[in-house]
Design a protein around this motif. Structure first.
Motif, mmCIF file in Angstrom:
data_model
loop_
_atom_site.group_PDB
_atom_site.id
_atom_site.type_symbol
_atom_site.label_atom_id
_atom_site.label_comp_id
_atom_site.label_asym_id
_atom_site.label_seq_id
_atom_site.Cartn_x
_atom_site.Cartn_y
_atom_site.Cartn_z
ATOM 1 N N GLN A 313 1.221 -2.570 -4.519
ATOM 2 C CA GLN A 313 1.131 -1.445 -3.591
ATOM 3 C C GLN A 313 0.577 -0.206 -4.289
ATOM 4 O O GLN A 313 -0.202 0.542 -3.700
ATOM 5 N N CYS A 315 -1.513 -0.183 -6.807
ATOM 6 C CA CYS A 315 -2.941 -0.398 -7.051
ATOM 7 C C CYS A 315 -3.755 -0.336 -5.758
ATOM 8 O O CYS A 315 -4.950 -0.075 -5.793
ATOM 9 N N GLY A 316 -3.109 -0.590 -4.624
ATOM 10 C CA GLY A 316 -3.817 -0.559 -3.347
ATOM 11 C C GLY A 316 -4.464 -1.874 -2.976
ATOM 12 O O GLY A 316 -4.856 -2.083 -1.827
ATOM 13 N N SER A 317 -4.624 -2.785 -3.930
ATOM 14 C CA SER A 317 -5.220 -4.094 -3.667
ATOM 15 C C SER A 317 -4.897 -5.000 -4.851
ATOM 16 O O SER A 317 -4.470 -4.525 -5.912
ATOM 17 N N GLU A 319 -6.972 -6.431 -6.779
ATOM 18 C CA GLU A 319 -8.133 -6.542 -7.667
ATOM 19 C C GLU A 319 -7.752 -6.442 -9.138
ATOM 20 O O GLU A 319 -8.216 -7.233 -9.962
ATOM 21 N N TYR A 434 -9.730 -6.320 5.618
ATOM 22 C CA TYR A 434 -9.445 -5.954 4.241
ATOM 23 C C TYR A 434 -8.033 -6.372 3.869
ATOM 24 O O TYR A 434 -7.220 -6.701 4.719
ATOM 25 N N HIS A 435 -7.770 -6.387 2.552
ATOM 26 C CA HIS A 435 -6.486 -6.880 2.042
ATOM 27 C C HIS A 435 -5.306 -6.131 2.662
ATOM 28 O O HIS A 435 -5.373 -4.939 2.928
ATOM 29 N N VAL A 437 -0.964 -6.140 1.902
ATOM 30 C CA VAL A 437 0.180 -6.690 1.170
ATOM 31 C C VAL A 437 1.445 -6.457 1.989
ATOM 32 O O VAL A 437 1.750 -5.325 2.366
ATOM 33 N N SER A 445 1.178 -11.190 3.900
ATOM 34 C CA SER A 445 0.082 -10.707 3.063
ATOM 35 C C SER A 445 -1.167 -11.528 3.348
ATOM 36 O O SER A 445 -1.110 -12.751 3.451
ATOM 37 N N LEU A 447 -5.720 -11.789 2.804
ATOM 38 C CA LEU A 447 -6.898 -11.424 2.024
ATOM 39 C C LEU A 447 -8.057 -11.030 2.930
ATOM 40 O O LEU A 447 -8.165 -11.518 4.060
ATOM 41 N N GLN A 448 -8.927 -10.169 2.415
ATOM 42 C CA GLN A 448 -10.127 -9.801 3.156
ATOM 43 C C GLN A 448 -10.950 -11.055 3.435
ATOM 44 O O GLN A 448 -11.096 -11.926 2.588
ATOM 45 N N ARG A 589 -4.395 5.026 3.678
ATOM 46 C CA ARG A 589 -4.987 4.300 4.817
ATOM 47 C C ARG A 589 -5.173 5.230 6.015
ATOM 48 O O ARG A 589 -6.155 5.109 6.747
#
Length: 624
Positions: A313, A315-317, A319, A434-435, A437, A445, A447-448, A589
């Motif tokens: 959370q 990190c926002g994604s 990645e 988009y992703h 979580v 959760s 994934l894009q 967001r």
């Protein structure tokens, strides 16, 4: 005495000497800032006692995040310095210090100093709490009291106080012994670490198991410290934003130096270090699963998914976690996790990619990560050979492959989903933009570009089911509906679950449709993307319309309640930092959606103005 213990004691004495010193009329003490409150009746803090009650309440809820710093006392002021850079964070002239007090053995932090400070520009005083972890709070209190007395009455009582403190510090320096527990008790730890340290109940090859357990304890301690820091950063940033909103000028105000230091987020390397220690902990728990109990290895796995989700959370994604390949997980670890994770945890685990879900044995030899040897905060260096010979560092492609463990109910569900890519048009599917979580057990959760089956679509949160059979709720504004138009056709392979549909593909499709719309009809696709009808939001929207727009976008109830009192123009005026301060993690967001909406309004306005110009030009030509 072992060499390690001797080195430890030497380092502790050296650190104590560097942090706690008295030179002429300047004294310096190592402290940990606990919290700062504004004395404000609207916050139910009208007295010092009220502030102490609030500190105790926060302590009971594990809501105190410590920050190391140096407290320096001179004959003119009290300064707070960054313990690493020695940068000055705060400077309180003695005339602005109105009260000094100690708080002993009333919280988890046994020796606390509090200061009440207020300068001429402050409408309300600040109450600062410090944990005196290396010297007694009474020593610092006596020092400050003598400095305040000398400053007010012109006497010279402080030199005698400093002499007494110097003797106490010298005695303490000579008697330093290793602490049985970490100096700063981290929030949320309480008895858990002690429980872990007594977790070994049986051991084959006792020494090896004991060392592995110690490595696990160090890794878990470092993870907990990092998580506490994330909480501390979030709280400090919210306090800083609140102060900035109430300020009339941009000059740094009292206590903002401390808050700025506390609000500084961890570096990317620190996130990676914590993620590596999470992976190492999973490997260690798989090895210890037969040797520990109360808590068991499986229970500690569930505990670790809390920090892992928090990092995702933050990190926002996923990645950043996806690039963390080292250390690999062993095959036994992956099987152990898949056999014990809850559906929500399994979804998070799969979000992290091959670096986490693919054991080392399944990686080509030339793509395997180098040897991973952790560095722990307490300075302990475990034997490198233990890591070099571990399965997560030695397994190769030739290692025997075990059948993947899957619970019976998941296997049955998977059989039911075998027709996912060839299902008739009676079923409905959604493609993720988009992703996302999940934040609780009810959410899913995703994934894009993932394609999922729609189970419920009558609310702002749609219930979806993925290919693994896991179901949960997802905000409807992050998905596009995919409908099969030919009952006998299957989903085009290029858009099947797991195959990405890139943004460039989407742009090319829209351009092609635009160019050929007046010429040749485009061949029918097997599916079409159906956009959700947007609830309008303009600069003229009233609070009710803003509330409707926020609900339509699937934002949480607290966010809707906090922002739903604004008009459209007020909402558009907020920047990203304002929104994060008000809405927490969801603020980013909200800002993204507002930016998109604003761009659409500007585009619409530009198109309208252009059309008006063209109409006027056409009228001139017609009248000529």
């Amino acid at each position: 005495m072992s060499v390690f213990v001797s080195q430890f004691l030497s380092e502790q004495r050296k650190k104590y000497s560097n942090s706690n010193v008295i030179m002429q009329e300047t004294s310096q003490y190592h402290v940990q800032h606990l919290s700062t409150f504004i004395m404000d009746k609207s916050e139910s803090i009208a007295t010092v006692e009220d502030a102490i009650k609030k500190l105790k309440l926060l302590d009971s809820k594990d809501k105190i995040w410590t920050q190391e710093m140096l407290l320096q006392v001179t004959d003119k002021s009290i300064k707070l310095l960054d313990s690493e850079t020695k940068e000055e964070l705060e400077n309180f002239p003695l005339a602005t210090v109105h009260h000094c007090q100690t708080l002993l053995n009333q919280t988890r932090y046994p020796s606390i100093l509090l200061l009440v400070c207020q300068d001429n520009e402050q409408h309300k005083p600040d109450i600062h709490f410090f944990y005196c972890d290396e010297v007694e709070a009474e020593m610092v209190h006596a020092d400050i009291d003598s400095a305040l007395g000398d400053n007010a009455r012109g006497k010279k009582m402080r030199p005698q106080t400093l002499k007494m403190n110097q003797e106490k510090m010298k005695h303490h320096r000579e008697s330093i012994i290793p602490a049985s527990e970490p100096r700063s008790p981290g929030p949320g730890v309480k008895g858990r670490v002690a429980t872990r340290r007594n977790a070994v109940t049986q051991a084959v090859c006792f020494h090896s198991v004991f060392v592995i357990q110690q490595i696990l304890n160090c890794a878990l301690d470092d993870i907990e410290i990092f998580v506490a820091r994330l909480h501390k950063v979030a709280e400090a940033f919210a306090q800083l934003s609140q102060r900035n909103r109430s300020k009339k000028n941009k000059k740094r105000g009292p206590a903002e130096g401390m808050l700025t230091l506390r609000a500084k987020p961890p570096l990317e390397g620190e996130f990676i270090d914590c993620l590596q220690k999470l992976k190492l902990s999973f490997n260690l728990l798989a090895k210890l699963k037969k040797h520990i109990q109360n808590p068991s290895a499986a229970e500690l796995v569930h505990f670790l998914f809390g920090p892992l989700e928090l990092i995702l959370q933050s990190c926002g994604s996923p990645e950043l976690p996806r690039v963390v390949i080292s250390p690999h997980l062993s095959r036994d670890t992956v099987d152990f996790l898949k056999g014990h994770l809850t559906p929500k945890e399994m979804t998070i685990f799969e979000l992290l990619g091959d670096g986490w879900t693919r054991p080392r044995a399944d990686w080509p030899k030339d793509q395997c990560a180098p040897l991973y040897v952790p560095k722990f905060r307490n300075g302990w260096e475990p034997p490198v050979e233990l890591f070099r010979s571990s399965p997560w560092e030695t397994e190769s492609a030739g290692a025997p492959v075990q059948t993947e463990y899957r619970p019976k109910e998941v296997r049955e569900m998977s059989l039911d989903l075998l027709s996912f890519s060839t299902t008739p048009a009676s079923r409905k599917y959604a493609k993720i933009r988009y992703h996302f979580v999940a934040r609780n057990a009810n959410e899913l959760s995703v994934l894009q570009d993932e394609v999922l089956e729609v189970l419920e679509d009558d609310k702002q949160w749609w219930k979806l089911r993925n290919r693994s059979g896991q179901a949960g709720y997802v905000p409807y504004n992050i998905l596009d509906v995919v409908k099969l138009e030919d009952p006998h056709a299957s989903i085009d392979p290029s858009y099947s679950p797991g195959a990405p549909y890139s943004p460039m593909d989407k742009v090319n499709d829209e351009l092609l449709m635009l160019i050929t719309s007046n010429k040749v009809q485009q061949p029918a696709r097997n599916f079409k993307v159906v956009r959700q009808s947007a609830v309008p939001l303009t600069f003229n929207s009233n609070p009710a319309e803003v509330t409707n727009w926020l609900n339509a976008k699937g934002f949480s109830k607290p966010t809707v309640e906090r922002l739903g009192i604004l008009t459209g123009s007020q909402l558009f005026s907020l920047n990203k930092e304002n929104l994060k301060a008000v809405c927490g993690d969801e603020g980013s967001r909200v800002y993204s959606q507002i930016t998109v909406q604003k761009a659409q309004l500007e585009k619409s306005r530009g198109d309208t103005e252009l059309q008006e110009i063209l109409n006027k030009q056409q009228e001139k030509i017609a009248s000529a």
